[in-house]
Design an enzyme around this catalytic site. Structure first.
Site, PDB file in Angstrom:
ATOM      1  N   ASP A 134      87.226  49.579 145.004  1.00  0.00           N
ATOM      2  CA  ASP A 134      88.681  49.428 144.675  1.00  0.00           C
ATOM      3  C   ASP A 134      89.148  48.608 145.790  1.00  0.00           C
ATOM      4  O   ASP A 134      90.261  48.832 146.314  1.00  0.00           O
ATOM      5  CB  ASP A 134      89.987  50.528 143.744  1.00  0.00           C
ATOM      6  CG  ASP A 134      90.821  49.202 143.049  1.00  0.00           C
ATOM      7  OD1 ASP A 134      90.650  48.322 142.606  1.00  0.00           O
ATOM      8  OD2 ASP A 134      91.821  49.862 142.676  1.00  0.00           O
ATOM      9  N   CYS A 188      82.653  55.624 121.525  1.00  0.00           N
ATOM     10  CA  CYS A 188      84.550  55.908 121.047  1.00  0.00           C
ATOM     11  C   CYS A 188      84.285  56.285 119.554  1.00  0.00           C
ATOM     12  O   CYS A 188      85.164  57.038 118.560  1.00  0.00           O
ATOM     13  CB  CYS A 188      85.459  54.488 120.843  1.00  0.00           C
ATOM     14  SG  CYS A 188      86.187  54.933 122.840  1.00  0.00           S
TER      15      CYS A 188
END
Length: 317
Positions: A134, A188
Site C-alpha cells: 500500500d 459472492c
C-alpha cells in the site's frame, strides 16, 4: 522437462518460505496492463467523484494501470496476504476501532516480512524488483485476484475462500518468471448482505459494486480531514475509527481465524478504551497507546473529532 521441474521447485520453495514468514496466501501472475474492464470501472468511479477528497487516487494513473512503469524489467507480480484478525476484540459497548488498527501499523510489519521474502528469493535466484505494501499506486486487489489468491467481493474487499477478508496485501514486482497461478472468479453468488447492511448505503450494486467514499464511514473517520457530514456522523453509532460492517456480515468471514502475527494483537490498554477514557484522552495518552499504530494516521485532533461525534450521538439517543 528439467527446466519446468526446476521452475516448479523454485516456486514451491518461495511459497514455503512465504508461509513460514506468516503469510496465509501466496500467488504469482504475469505483470502487464490491467484489463479494459478494470480501467473503465476505475475511470467511471473517478468521473462520478466517488473517491471523495482522496485526490491522490487521480495521480499516476499510467502507473496504476501498468505496474511495469514502477519496476524496470518487471515480469511478474508476487502477491501475499497477511492475516490480521485479532484473537480478542474490543467489548461491544466500547467505541469501536476497525480490526486492522488493533495492533502495529501493517506498513511496518508487512514491509519487514516482504523484505525477508525478497532477500530469500535472491538466495535462490538473482532478481531485480521492488516490494510494495500500500505504498504505491498499485491496484492490489486486482493483482491478488489475478494471482489466484481470492476474488473481489461485492463489499469491494479481497475475499479468500475458506479464510475470509481480514487480510493485508503485499506485492513483490520483479523480474522473476515462474509458473503462473489462475485468476479467481467472483464467488459472492446472490448474496447481498454487505450491500444491505452498510449503515450509510455506501455500496452501490452493479456489474462491479462501487464504493461511494463520500458515504463510507471508514473514509469519513480516517481519510477525511474536514468535518464529517451530519448524515454520516449520525449513523456512526459507536464507530470511532473505521467500519468493519461490510466484512463482519460477509458469510465468508465465518472462516476467519485469529492471526499468528504477535504485532497485530491489541494491548490491554487499547482494549480498555471505553467512552469515558476516550473523552479524557490526552495527547500524551494518544502518543503512548497508538505508538506504531495505524490510528496515528488521523492524528490526535482527528480522533477527538470522531470522539465528539460519538458523544453527541450518545446524548441524542
Amino acid at each position: 522437462k528439467d527446466i519446468i521441474l526446476n521452475e516448479f521447485s523454485l516456486k514451491n520453495k518461495i511459497f514455503e518460505r512465504a508461509f513460514a514468514l506468516g503469510f496465509s496466501a501466496c500467488g504469482i501472475t504475469p505483470v502487464k496492463e490491467v484489463d479494459a474492464d478494470c480501467r473503465l470501472h476505475f475511470d467511471k468511479w473517478l468521473q462520478k467523484g466517488k473517491e471523495a477528497r482522496m485526490q491522490y487516487m487521480r495521480n499516476y494513473k499510467d502507473k496504476r494501470f501498468d505496474p511495469r512503469l514502477l519496476v524496470e524489467n518487471a515480469r511478474s507480480v508476487l502477491v501475499v496476504a497477511l492475516n490480521y484478525y485479532p484473537s480478542i476484540h474490543i467489548p461491544e459497548n466500547h467505541p469501536q476501532f476497525a480490526l486492522y488498527s488493533y495492533g502495529q501499523d501493517y506498513h511496518i510489519v508487512l514491509k519487514e516480512k516482504l523484505n525477508e521474502l525478497f532477500s530469500y528469493i535472491n538466495t535462490l535466484t538473482p532478481i531485480e524488483g521492488r516490494i510494495f505494501c500500500d505504498t504505491a499506486p498499485i491496484m492490489e486487489r486486482y493483482w491478488a485476484q489475478q494471482a489466484g489468491i481470492g476474488f473481489i467481493g461485492k463489499n469491494t474487499q479481497l475475499i479468500i475462500p475458506g479464510k475470509g477478508s481480514f487480510f493485508f496485501l503485499g506485492e513483490i514486482i520483479s523480474s522473476l518468471e515462474l509458473p503462473w497461478d489462475t485468476p479467481m472468479q467472483n464467488r459472492c453468488g446472490h448474496c447481498n448482505s454487505c450491500i444491505e447492511h452498510c449503515p450509510t448505503q455506501a455500496l452501490i450494486p452493479g456489474d462491479f459494486t462501487t464504493l461511494d467514499s463520500n458515504r463510507c464511514i471508514s473514509y469519513q473517520t480516517i481519510e477525511n480531514r474536514s468535518d464529517i457530514p451530519f448524515e454520516i456522523g449520525s449513523k456512526m453509532n459507536n464507530r470511532v475509527y473505521g467500519c468493519d460492517t461490510c466484512q463482519k456480515v460477509c458469510p465468508w468471514n465465518r472462516f476467519s481465524i485469529p492471526t499468528t502475527i504477535p504485532e497485530f494483537e491489541p494491548s490491554s490498554e487499547f482494549l480498555s478504551l471505553d467512552q469515558e477514557k476516550l473523552e479524557h484522552l490526552t495527547h500524551e495518552d494518544y502518543n503512548r497507546i497508538f505508538k506504531k499504530s495505524a490510528v496515528k494516521r488521523i492524528k490526535y485532533e482527528g480522533l477527538l473529532r470522531n470522539i465528539n461525534i460519538l458523544r453527541k450521538n450518545k446524548s441524542e439517543s
